[in-house]
Scaffold this motif. Structure first.
Motif, PDB file in Angstrom:
ATOM      1  N   LEU A   2       0.822  -1.209   0.000  1.00  0.00           N
ATOM      2  CA  LEU A   2       0.000   0.000   0.000  1.00  0.00           C
ATOM      3  C   LEU A   2       0.857   1.261   0.000  1.00  0.00           C
ATOM      4  N   VAL A   3       1.946   1.220   0.741  1.00  0.00           N
ATOM      5  CA  VAL A   3       2.846   2.370   0.789  1.00  0.00           C
ATOM      6  C   VAL A   3       3.513   2.591  -0.562  1.00  0.00           C
ATOM      7  N   ASN A   4       3.823   1.514  -1.264  1.00  0.00           N
ATOM      8  CA  ASN A   4       4.387   1.659  -2.603  1.00  0.00           C
ATOM      9  C   ASN A   4       3.406   2.363  -3.537  1.00  0.00           C
ATOM     10  N   LEU A   5       2.119   2.159  -3.291  1.00  0.00           N
ATOM     11  CA  LEU A   5       1.088   2.799  -4.103  1.00  0.00           C
ATOM     12  C   LEU A   5       0.965   4.285  -3.779  1.00  0.00           C
ATOM     13  N   THR A   6       1.008   4.617  -2.495  1.00  0.00           N
ATOM     14  CA  THR A   6       0.783   6.009  -2.084  1.00  0.00           C
ATOM     15  C   THR A   6       2.056   6.842  -2.005  1.00  0.00           C
ATOM     16  N   GLY A   7       3.217   6.182  -1.901  1.00  0.00           N
ATOM     17  CA  GLY A   7       4.469   6.929  -1.784  1.00  0.00           C
ATOM     18  C   GLY A   7       4.637   7.617  -0.446  1.00  0.00           C
ATOM     19  N   SER A   8       3.988   7.120   0.599  1.00  0.00           N
ATOM     20  CA  SER A   8       4.057   7.763   1.908  1.00  0.00           C
ATOM     21  C   SER A   8       5.413   7.533   2.566  1.00  0.00           C
ATOM     22  N   VAL A   9       6.184   8.596   2.715  1.00  0.00           N
ATOM     23  CA  VAL A   9       7.474   8.510   3.405  1.00  0.00           C
ATOM     24  C   VAL A   9       7.253   8.232   4.889  1.00  0.00           C
ATOM     25  N   ARG A  10       6.207   8.825   5.415  1.00  0.00           N
ATOM     26  CA  ARG A  10       5.912   8.690   6.845  1.00  0.00           C
ATOM     27  C   ARG A  10       5.656   7.221   7.206  1.00  0.00           C
ATOM     28  N   TYR A  11       4.824   6.549   6.421  1.00  0.00           N
ATOM     29  CA  TYR A  11       4.530   5.155   6.712  1.00  0.00           C
ATOM     30  C   TYR A  11       5.676   4.235   6.321  1.00  0.00           C
ATOM     31  N   ARG A  12       6.451   4.616   5.298  1.00  0.00           N
ATOM     32  CA  ARG A  12       7.622   3.818   4.957  1.00  0.00           C
ATOM     33  C   ARG A  12       8.588   3.775   6.135  1.00  0.00           C
ATOM     34  N   ARG A  13       8.781   4.909   6.792  1.00  0.00           N
ATOM     35  CA  ARG A  13       9.668   4.943   7.957  1.00  0.00           C
ATOM     36  C   ARG A  13       9.108   4.071   9.083  1.00  0.00           C
ATOM     37  N   ARG A  14       7.780   4.096   9.238  1.00  0.00           N
ATOM     38  CA  ARG A  14       7.197   3.284  10.301  1.00  0.00           C
ATOM     39  C   ARG A  14       7.349   1.793  10.001  1.00  0.00           C
ATOM     40  N   ILE A  15       7.152   1.408   8.744  1.00  0.00           N
ATOM     41  CA  ILE A  15       7.350   0.011   8.356  1.00  0.00           C
ATOM     42  C   ILE A  15       8.778  -0.429   8.647  1.00  0.00           C
ATOM     43  N   ASP A  16       9.737   0.426   8.311  1.00  0.00           N
ATOM     44  CA  ASP A  16      11.142   0.086   8.537  1.00  0.00           C
ATOM     45  C   ASP A  16      11.429  -0.091  10.028  1.00  0.00           C
ATOM     46  N   ARG A  17      10.815   0.762  10.854  1.00  0.00           N
ATOM     47  CA  ARG A  17      11.031   0.631  12.311  1.00  0.00           C
ATOM     48  C   ARG A  17      10.453  -0.679  12.831  1.00  0.00           C
ATOM     49  N   ILE A  18       9.225  -0.995  12.415  1.00  0.00           N
ATOM     50  CA  ILE A  18       8.596  -2.222  12.901  1.00  0.00           C
ATOM     51  C   ILE A  18       9.330  -3.449  12.361  1.00  0.00           C
ATOM     52  N   LYS A  19       9.746  -3.376  11.110  1.00  0.00           N
ATOM     53  CA  LYS A  19      10.477  -4.504  10.518  1.00  0.00           C
ATOM     54  C   LYS A  19      11.778  -4.749  11.279  1.00  0.00           C
ATOM     55  N   GLY A  20      12.440  -3.656  11.661  1.00  0.00           N
ATOM     56  CA  GLY A  20      13.669  -3.814  12.438  1.00  0.00           C
ATOM     57  C   GLY A  20      13.408  -4.502  13.762  1.00  0.00           C
ATOM     58  N   LEU A  21      12.283  -4.178  14.400  1.00  0.00           N
ATOM     59  CA  LEU A  21      11.941  -4.803  15.673  1.00  0.00           C
ATOM     60  C   LEU A  21      11.565  -6.272  15.487  1.00  0.00           C
ATOM     61  N   THR A  22      10.818  -6.585  14.409  1.00  0.00           N
ATOM     62  CA  THR A  22      10.437  -7.982  14.189  1.00  0.00           C
ATOM     63  C   THR A  22      11.664  -8.833  13.861  1.00  0.00           C
TER      64      THR A  22
END
Length: 382
Positions: A355-375
């Motif tokens: 979904l982020v790839n569709l919208t280009g949201s930098v804000r959510y991309r950063r959040r995905i990266d943070r959560i992915k790092g934790l997982t």
């Protein structure tokens, strides 16, 4: 660029030699290193003929000496009258703005709504130019509208558009632009004497503070927004502000304050029908949206109840809210991670990423990266 410098010089009644002399005097007063007299003479001639670019250091000197801005020196969009007065252009602008009636204001607000719809479905990144052009047109119209009775509707339309532009800027990671647009939205709302748009702009501006690492200050700003609006706020806006406050308290690691604010948001929304206020189209809030917000705040607190709230909201949510769906997927990933359900967390992250790839949201991309790092870290600990 060349003609602007020449016109600005002639408006002062200066020859090229006089401009060279003034540059030299400026250099001596400020102890600034400048070229020799002969070289300056060549520079001025070449600047005016467009054969040499004006450096930033000399541009600063020229602005000070000629009393011009960068736009007036360099921008083709800022005309300068040959007589140096500018009154002819001013009268044209006043006449043009005078013709902006209620029907035109309605058209401008419709354009804002169209941009909001496209942003919700496709993201903000690809509409930056259109949004900036729309905002500039509203600002220009308001700047040259004289009577308060005509200014107020335009100011309200500007407040609405500036808040949308600010939220879009925040989504693409342009924090400074977001902050300045919210300041513009607040100023326009004050001129319109519109407490709803003012409170909404203040509430959204709090998210700039949260993203900058100051969520508690953001919560305080939301409280100020509620106080400024007082009894003039609609129930839906009051609920929206309470839910925003709850999220900011969750980010501040204050669970009791978060839950109290969520309860208050539910009370305000009780009995309210529909999803939008006619006077505040920038807010979408009904029981489904509030459930999504509640689930998000609970996920931030690590509360396992967030999964039920988010799952129910995800099923009921209008599928045009693409960016909101990305946020819910992030929340579900975080909630499953807290419960040690790594595969479920990664599945939601993959959906969020699409979904982020569709919208280009930098804000959510950063959040995905943070959560992915934790997982990934959690997987390494097992």
């Amino acid at each position: 660029m060349a003609n602007h410098l020449r016109r600005a010089r002639l408006a002062r009644g200066w020859s090229q030699a006089r401009l060279v002399h003034e540059i030299e005097q400026y250099g001596r007063r400020r102890m600034v290193m400048i070229a020799s007299t002969n070289s300056l003479g060549v520079y001025v001639s070449e600047w005016e003929n467009g054969r040499r670019k004006i450096s930033s250091s000399y541009a600063a000197i020229l602005r000070s000496l000629l009393g011009t801005t960068d736009d007036e020196l360099f921008s083709d969009s800022v005309p300068v009258d040959d007589d140096g007065h500018g009154y002819a252009r001013l009268v044209e602008q006043l006449d043009a703005s005078h013709s902006v009636g209620q029907s035109m204001v309605h058209t401008l607000r419709h354009q804002t709504e169209l941009l909001r719809t496209m942003d919700r479905q496709l993201g903000a990144a690809q509409f930056v130019d259109q949004m900036q052009s729309h905002l500039s047109r509203l600002q220009e119209s308001l700047s040259f509208t004289v009577l308060p009775s005509a200014r107020q509707p335009l100011a309200r339309a500007l407040a609405e558009a500036a808040s949308l532009a600010a939220w879009q800027a925040l989504d693409v990671g342009a924090a400074d632009r977001a902050w300045r647009h919210y300041e513009l939205a607040k100023s326009a709302a004050r001129e319109a004497d519109d407490p709803l748009h003012l409170a909404h702009a203040m509430g959204e501006q709090a998210y700039v503070l949260a993203d900058a690492g100051r969520p508690e200050l953001g919560a305080q700003l939301v409280q100020e927004a509620q106080a400024c609006g007082g009894g003039r706020l609609s129930p839906r806006l009051s609920s929206w502000l309470a839910a925003a406050e709850a999220e900011l308290w969750a980010l501040s690691r204050r669970p009791d304050d978060c839950r109290h604010s969520l309860d208050r948001a539910s009370r305000h929304l009780s009995g309210v029908t529909g999803v939008r206020d006619p006077d505040l189209p920038g807010i979408f809030l009904d029981e489904t949206h509030l459930r999504r917000w509640r689930g998000h705040s609970l996920a931030l607190l690590g509360d396992p109840r967030s999964i039920d709230e988010l799952s129910a909201a995800l099923v009921a949510m209008d599928d045009t809210f693409v960016r909101a769906a990305a946020g819910m997927r992030c929340d579900l990933a975080q909630a499953h991670m807290v419960r040690g359900e790594g595969e479920e967390a990664r599945s939601h992250l993959r959906e969020a990423g699409s979904l982020v790839n569709l919208t280009g949201s930098v804000r959510y991309r950063r959040r995905i990266d943070r959560i992915k790092g934790l997982t990934d870290w959690a997987s390494g600990q097992q």
